[in-house]
Write an enzyme that holds these catalytic residues in place. Structure first.
Site, short mmCIF file in Angstrom:
data_model
loop_
_atom_site.label_atom_id
_atom_site.label_comp_id
_atom_site.label_asym_id
_atom_site.label_seq_id
_atom_site.Cartn_x
_atom_site.Cartn_y
_atom_site.Cartn_z
CD GLU A 275 102.24 21.19 19.97
OE1 GLU A 275 101.95 20.65 18.88
OE2 GLU A 275 101.40 21.79 20.66
CG HIS B 269 95.31 20.00 29.72
ND1 HIS B 269 94.30 19.37 29.05
CD2 HIS B 269 95.60 21.11 29.00
CE1 HIS B 269 93.95 20.08 27.99
NE2 HIS B 269 94.73 21.14 27.93
#
Lengths: 324, 386
Positions: free
Chosen positions: A60, A129
């Site tokens: 990321e 998540h």
């Protein structure tokens, strides 16, 4: 006009901006051939090819660092972080670099990137998540933070974010990715950043929400309406810079307000909203401001619906605030 | 049975100052003669330009350190001993190429065309500072010179340079992007990610690794167990070369080849420039606390300025009179810049609220007004740094 869900509306915004401006590129993990794990970028790779729809290695920090470099060159990159929970490896690039580039270079280097990422719970995703990290980015000078609640707003706000000259965090409420459908214009339109929307006018209590929790706020307002409590529900749409005028006008009218968000309570964005509105509306307040939020725990898996600030927790807060 | 094997690649023993393995490109020999096999043949004029820029960098460094000791500036981060690797590398880039700096390369910024006055203004954080007094000294920016903006976090510029190069290729601009960092940064996330992305994307990037052997107090042996730092290129599929970073011509030669390859679309190169940080990490650091003075003295004998001067003298292109004249010229220019910078006021108070966003949002308009109406601090300080 076409009926679209949130995923389709965001896809339409990306496609439209990529057709309109060759400098718009999409990059991230799995955004290419497979079209993203939520299929938000589906079909873009086929239309725009490898150079503008870029499957990156799995890092990321690299996705955002690369996107920043592209923006410095003059492109309009739209990097995707697969889940907001995975944004932390890129935190340094977002906070130390993207947010500060214009300022630290005396205005020489604007950094117009739009970081798209799904947020929030409600998909049985557990710790990693489900999180809603908006407060971390609102706390960072130089960033704008957007979170649409419906397909129409999502398209108009994403177009504005991509065209904006500052870095934008664009949080997509994944709980309602496919749950909300509405007519969305096929032609270009924009919704300006920094403008909230009163989605349900009312007189007794102001309810401030955004993203997926807006629907819980609306359902709660419906429920208490039967008891004679009239709620004014505001969808922030842009979290930062916030539309302070709309909020102040509403609270000046109602004298009472409740903030709903999924993130943990302490130092959550609700704390800032309560402070701002207390500073600006102190003498008009008739009840203590209330935050209905996630608990100060990591996001749980099995007890997700006990963690989330759903209707069952909003309704009592509205009653208490109205009757205080 | 699973066959196992071990690869024995021990760390290269620490070389004596100025001694190098065979794979390290050098040009200038001890006698000042260039090795014809590696000499980039720049011509006398260019070699003089390189040398004079190195001397200018050294003089500016030494004077800024004195100003810091006198309390006239808050901080300086010097490049003493690294002038050949900084100037030799930046000189190898073409005008259309771009540089992403670390924080130790003001010599490269000046080479790219930043007026000395603007750099000195940055040291004072005054109203003419290109970054408007918002960052510490040596955190400059130079967009007109195709030169990036400095930040303190280590290595963050590396992935950005890769994205910048990707963007250039998308626009079909045949440029190369150079990105500076030190040996310490090879341990950072962004080094690994940047090298990996560059390898996968074949980005037109030249990774300019100044291996000056020290990351504040930590020696290069503590950064990595790799045989050499250049070896890291192998794992990422990135071409890697080593050069004597105290030899401006060797540095130029290897970087120039890397620039041309990148611009031709032949992918990135990692250039490990072997040099030595003769000074502290910054004016806030005292290296006597962690390294032996003998080591420093041994490296001082490999001074890149002495080496380049010997080369020019061997060519009959430099004399003691030239040296005196040039030094006097730089010192006078610098003195004038310092006087001007010291007379220049601090940035306007309201500028503190500019450039956070393209336009000031309501909350910054409100805060700027509150700040301007409110009480003033007693002084604008410039304290220490890291």
């Amino acid at each position: 006009m076409s009926e679209m869900n949130l995923v389709q509306a965001i896809n339409a915004a990306l496609r439209q901006e990529m057709r309109r401006n060759p400098d718009v590129v999409v990059l991230g993990e799995d955004v290419g051939k497979v079209g993203g794990v939520f299929r938000v970028t589906q079909g873009l790779w086929e239309e725009f090819g490898d150079e503008r729809v870029i499957d990156t290695p799995l890092a990321e920090g690299g996705i955002i660092g690369t996107a920043i470099g592209m923006a410095l060159y003059g492109l309009r990159p739209v990097p995707e972080i697969q889940f907001a929970d995975f944004i932390y490896p890129a935190f340094d690039q977002i906070v130390s670099e993207a947010a500060k580039y214009r300022y630290r270079s005396g205005g020489e280097y604007p950094c117009p990137i739009t970081i798209r990422t799904p947020v929030g719970g409600g998909i049985r995703g557990g710790h990693y998540h489900s999180q809603s990290p908006e407060a971390l980015f609102i706390h960072t000078p130089g960033l704008k933070v957007v979170c649409p609640s419906n397909p129409y707003d999502a398209k108009g706000l994403l177009v504005s974010s991509i065209r904006d000259d500052d870095p934008v965090l664009f949080f997509e409420p994944k709980r309602v990715y496919r749950a909300v459908k509405m007519e969305v214009p096929d032609e270009e339109y924009t919704i300006p950043l920094g403008v909230a929307k009163i989605v349900r006018p009312g007189d007794h209590v102001t309810v401030i929400a955004w993203g997926a929790m807006l629907y819980e706020a609306l359902a709660s307002a419906d429920e208490v309406a039967a008891e004679g409590i009239s709620c004014e529900v505001i969808d922030l749409r842009t979290l930062w810079p916030v539309d302070i005028d709309t909020l102040v006008q509403s609270v000046q009218k109602t004298g009472r307000f409740v903030v709903v968000h999924e993130a943990p309570k302490s130092c959550g964005y609700g704390a800032e909203l309560v402070s701002l509105l207390t500073e600006k509306c102190f003498l008009r307040l008739e009840a203590p401001p209330v935050r209905v939020t996630g608990w100060d725990t990591p996001f749980p898996y099995t007890l997700e619906n006990e963690y989330l600030p759903l209707q069952h927790r909003i309704v009592p807060a509205l009653r208490e605030t109205a009757r205080y | 049975m699973v066959q196992t094997s071990s690869i024995d690649t021990p760390r290269r023993p620490t070389p004596a100052p100025g001694q190098h393995d065979d794979d390290v490109v050098t040009v200038i020999g001890p006698d000042g003669q260039a090795n014809p096999a590696t000499d980039p043949r720049l011509g006398v004029e260019m070699e003089r330009r390189l040398y004079t820029a190195m001397v200018r960098t050294r003089i500016v460094d030494q004077q800024l350190e004195r100003l810091q000791r006198q309390g006239r500036i808050g901080f300086h981060i010097g490049s003493l001993g690294e002038e050949a690797c900084i100037l030799g590398s930046v000189a190898a880039f073409r005008e259309q190429d771009w540089i992403f700096p670390c924080y130790r390369e003001f010599g490269a910024l000046l080479w790219r065309g930043m007026p000395l006055q603007r750099y000195v203004d940055n040291m004072y954080g005054n109203a003419n500072d290109p970054v408007k007094g918002r960052q510490m000294p040596d955190h400059y920016t130079g967009r007109p010179y195709r030169f990036g903006s400095v930040s303190s976090p280590i290595g963050t510029q590396i992935t950005q340079a890769v994205g910048f190069g990707w963007a250039a290729r998308l626009r079909r601009d045949p440029i190369a992007v150079g990105v500076y960092f030190g040996d310490g940064a090879t341990s950072s996330n962004d080094f690994h990610t940047g090298m990996n992305f560059a390898g996968v994307f074949r980005a037109p990037v030249v990774f300019l690794l100044r291996n000056n052997r020290w990351a504040i107090s930590v020696p290069v042996e503590r950064q990595s167990a790799s045989r050499t730092l250049a070896d890291k290129g192998i794992a990422y599929g990135v071409r890697a070369v080593r050069c004597d970073g105290n030899d401006a011509l060797a540095t130029y030669a290897v970087v120039r080849e890397a620039v041309e390859r990148a611009a031709r679309g032949e992918g990135p190169t990692l250039v490990e420039m072997l040099t030595y940080r003769l000074g502290g990490h910054s004016t806030s650091d005292d290296p006597r606390a962690y390294r032996a003075q003998d080591e420093v003295e041994a490296w001082r004998r490999t001074d890149p300025l002495v080496r380049m001067r010997r080369r020019l003298e061997a060519l009959g292109a430099w004399s003691e009179a030239d040296e005196q004249r040039w030094r006097a010229e730089v010192e006078a220019e610098l003195r004038a810049c310092i006087e001007t910078a010291e007379r220049t006021p601090p940035p306007a108070l309201s500028s503190m609220f500019d450039d956070v966003y393209a336009q000031r949002p309501w909350h910054l308009r409100e805060q700027a007004e509150s700040c301007e109406r409110g009480p003033r601090a007693r002084a604008h300080g410039h304290g220490g740094g890291h």
